[in-house]
Write an enzyme that holds these catalytic residues in place. Structure first.
Site, short mmCIF file in Angstrom:
data_model
loop_
_atom_site.label_atom_id
_atom_site.label_comp_id
_atom_site.label_asym_id
_atom_site.label_seq_id
_atom_site.Cartn_x
_atom_site.Cartn_y
_atom_site.Cartn_z
N SER A 120 32.93 47.21 23.08
CA SER A 120 32.67 46.19 22.21
C SER A 120 31.30 46.30 21.57
CB SER A 120 32.43 44.63 23.13
OG SER A 120 33.76 44.58 23.93
N HIS A 142 38.81 49.41 18.90
CA HIS A 142 38.11 47.87 19.23
C HIS A 142 39.43 47.04 19.24
CE1 HIS A 142 35.02 44.61 19.48
NE2 HIS A 142 35.81 44.96 20.72
N GLU A 154 39.36 47.09 15.45
CA GLU A 154 38.12 47.61 14.46
C GLU A 154 37.93 49.33 14.89
OE1 GLU A 154 34.73 45.30 16.08
OE2 GLU A 154 33.96 45.11 14.02
N ASN A 192 31.23 41.78 17.27
CA ASN A 192 30.32 41.13 18.29
C ASN A 192 28.90 41.27 17.76
OD1 ASN A 192 32.00 40.68 20.67
ND2 ASN A 192 32.57 42.86 20.53
P1 NAD Z 1 37.40 44.21 32.88
O1 NAD Z 1 36.33 43.62 33.74
O2 NAD Z 1 38.56 43.03 33.03
O3 NAD Z 1 38.09 45.49 33.41
C1 NAD Z 1 37.29 46.88 33.57
C2 NAD Z 1 38.39 47.82 34.34
O4 NAD Z 1 37.66 48.89 34.30
C3 NAD Z 1 38.28 47.27 35.81
O5 NAD Z 1 39.68 47.21 36.23
C4 NAD Z 1 37.67 48.38 36.62
O6 NAD Z 1 38.18 48.82 37.79
C5 NAD Z 1 37.69 49.81 35.51
N1 NAD Z 1 37.10 50.70 35.79
C6 NAD Z 1 35.61 50.63 36.09
N2 NAD Z 1 35.38 52.03 36.23
C7 NAD Z 1 36.29 52.84 35.89
C8 NAD Z 1 36.46 54.11 35.92
N3 NAD Z 1 35.35 55.09 36.34
N4 NAD Z 1 37.70 54.51 35.75
C9 NAD Z 1 38.85 53.81 35.31
N5 NAD Z 1 38.60 52.39 35.58
C10 NAD Z 1 37.09 51.98 35.67
O7 NAD Z 1 36.82 44.41 31.47
P2 NAD Z 1 37.57 44.05 30.11
O8 NAD Z 1 37.43 42.76 29.70
O9 NAD Z 1 38.95 44.68 30.06
O10 NAD Z 1 36.85 44.94 29.13
C11 NAD Z 1 36.92 46.31 29.22
C12 NAD Z 1 36.31 47.07 27.94
O11 NAD Z 1 36.80 46.45 26.76
C13 NAD Z 1 34.81 46.86 27.76
O12 NAD Z 1 34.28 47.92 27.21
C14 NAD Z 1 34.82 45.58 26.73
O13 NAD Z 1 33.32 45.41 26.37
C15 NAD Z 1 35.68 45.72 25.82
N6 NAD Z 1 36.62 44.59 25.42
C16 NAD Z 1 36.51 43.40 26.03
C17 NAD Z 1 36.96 42.22 25.48
C18 NAD Z 1 37.34 40.99 26.24
O14 NAD Z 1 37.55 40.19 25.61
N7 NAD Z 1 37.25 40.89 27.64
C19 NAD Z 1 37.59 42.31 24.05
C20 NAD Z 1 37.34 43.72 23.55
C21 NAD Z 1 36.76 44.75 24.01
#
Ligand code: NAD
Length: 286
Positions: A120, A142, A154, A192
């Site tokens: 993000s 993104h 994005e 963001n």
């Molecule tokens: P989340 O906490 O729901 O999930 C993250 C996952 O990553 C977990 O299942 C964790 O076990 C896994 N993980 C951690 N280390 C790992 C590794 N070494 N290998 C494999 N898996 C691993 O987080 P999320 O909300 O899904 O966010 C994930 C990414 O997407 C982040 O970079 C976040 O900034 C981005 N993002 C989030 C949103 C949102 O609304 N939540 C929107 C756009 C982008």
């Protein structure tokens, strides 16, 4: 230019599970990868539930639903997804974790594989630097939450990203039914950079007693035409994710105004992470 037929998704949380689902929905193979078995199980349940809801609503037949689900497989290591033409990293928003994952991605996936991150806010150029000589295939892709619903992707080009990598990323995004829009590689990109300071300000308004959370959200919905108030949106995104993004903006852009509000920090410390943990600003019985 090779057409991409399969997507390896590293991270099976909120975003990764959605990305694997839309890939399978578009007829592609999807490898769902996570280090946490419980997260893989959660993703599997989410996929089954989402597909069955689509069948109930008459959007697809049960045969199509079975075929969609059979295109997704679940793995504890990324090596099993090495045949994918595109690998999308959607793990925790932490620069160190992402750099380590990209070092492994560069070793695991063949040179022809596009290495995308769903970050993000973290610099695509810095993630590319972790890859070294193959950084031309690193790109920001993104997606938005919930992935099956939100149209925007994005597309962020790092300093070393090649034209071909961008073109292949745009082509996959379109195949997934999304609208790819380019943004430059600055912390938080466009979405963001604009959204997170507003969410942070909503926490300050709550902390300073300007209004109760539900009134802050109602004011922004009825007065600014937001479909969802900023505090409700923060719960939906994940308070830990909002906190981590603000920390990246604070460090990269060097201005105090991006520092996470103390109340947001406290909620994260208390484990109130939003919808995914059963409660954040609001209670969300699961
Ligand atoms: P989340 O906490 O729901 O999930 C993250 C996952 O990553 C977990 O299942 C964790 O076990 C896994 N993980 C951690 N280390 C790992 C590794 N070494 N290998 C494999 N898996 C691993 O987080 P999320 O909300 O899904 O966010 C994930 C990414 O997407 C982040 O970079 C976040 O900034 C981005 N993002 C989030 C949103 C949102 O609304 N939540 C929107 C756009 C982008």
């Amino acid at each position: 230019m090779n057409r991409i037929e399969g997507v390896a998704v590293i991270g099976a949380g909120t975003m990764g599970s959605g990305i694997a689902y839309v890939a399978a929905q578009a007829g592609m193979r999807a490898w769902q990868i996570d280090v946490a078995p419980a997260q893989l199980e959660r993703a599997r349940e989410y996929h089954a539930k989402t597909a069955s809801r689509s069948v109930e609503k008459g959007r697809m037949s049960s045969t199509e639903s079975d075929a969609l689900l059979s295109r997704i497989t679940y793995h504890g290591s990324m090596a099993q997804g090495a045949a994918a033409g595109l690998a999308v990293e959607a793990a925790t928003e932490n620069p160190e974790i992402k750099r380590r994952i990209f070092e492994e991605m560069a070793r695991t996936f063949p040179e022809s594989t596009v290495l995308a991150t769903n970050t993000s806010s973290i610099s695509i150029t810095s993630i590319g630097a972790a890859v070294g000589p193959g950084a031309d295939r690193v790109v920001g892709m993104h997606f938005f939450n919930p992935v099956p619903v939100m149209k925007l992707v994005e597309v962020i080009r790092g300093l070393m990203t090649s034209d071909e990598t961008v073109a292949r990323t745009v082509a996959v995004a379109e195949r997934l039914g999304k609208v790819p829009i380019p943004a430059h590689d600055r912390a938080g990109f466009v979405s963001n950079r604009v959204l997170m300071p507003m969410i942070n300000e909503a926490f300050y308004a709550w902390m300073e007693g300007v209004a109760e959370p539900k009134h802050i959200d109602e004011i922004m919905k009825l007065g600014c035409n937001f479909p969802m108030g900023p505090l409700r949106l923060a719960d939906f995104i994940g308070l830990d994710v909002c906190h981590d993004i603000l920390m990246v903006l604070f460090r990269e852009l060097g201005q105090d105004r991006y520092f996470p509000c103390p109340l947001l920090r406290q909620l994260v410390t208390a484990g109130r992470l939003g919808d995914k943990s059963g409660g954040g600003v609001y209670d969300h019985p699961q």
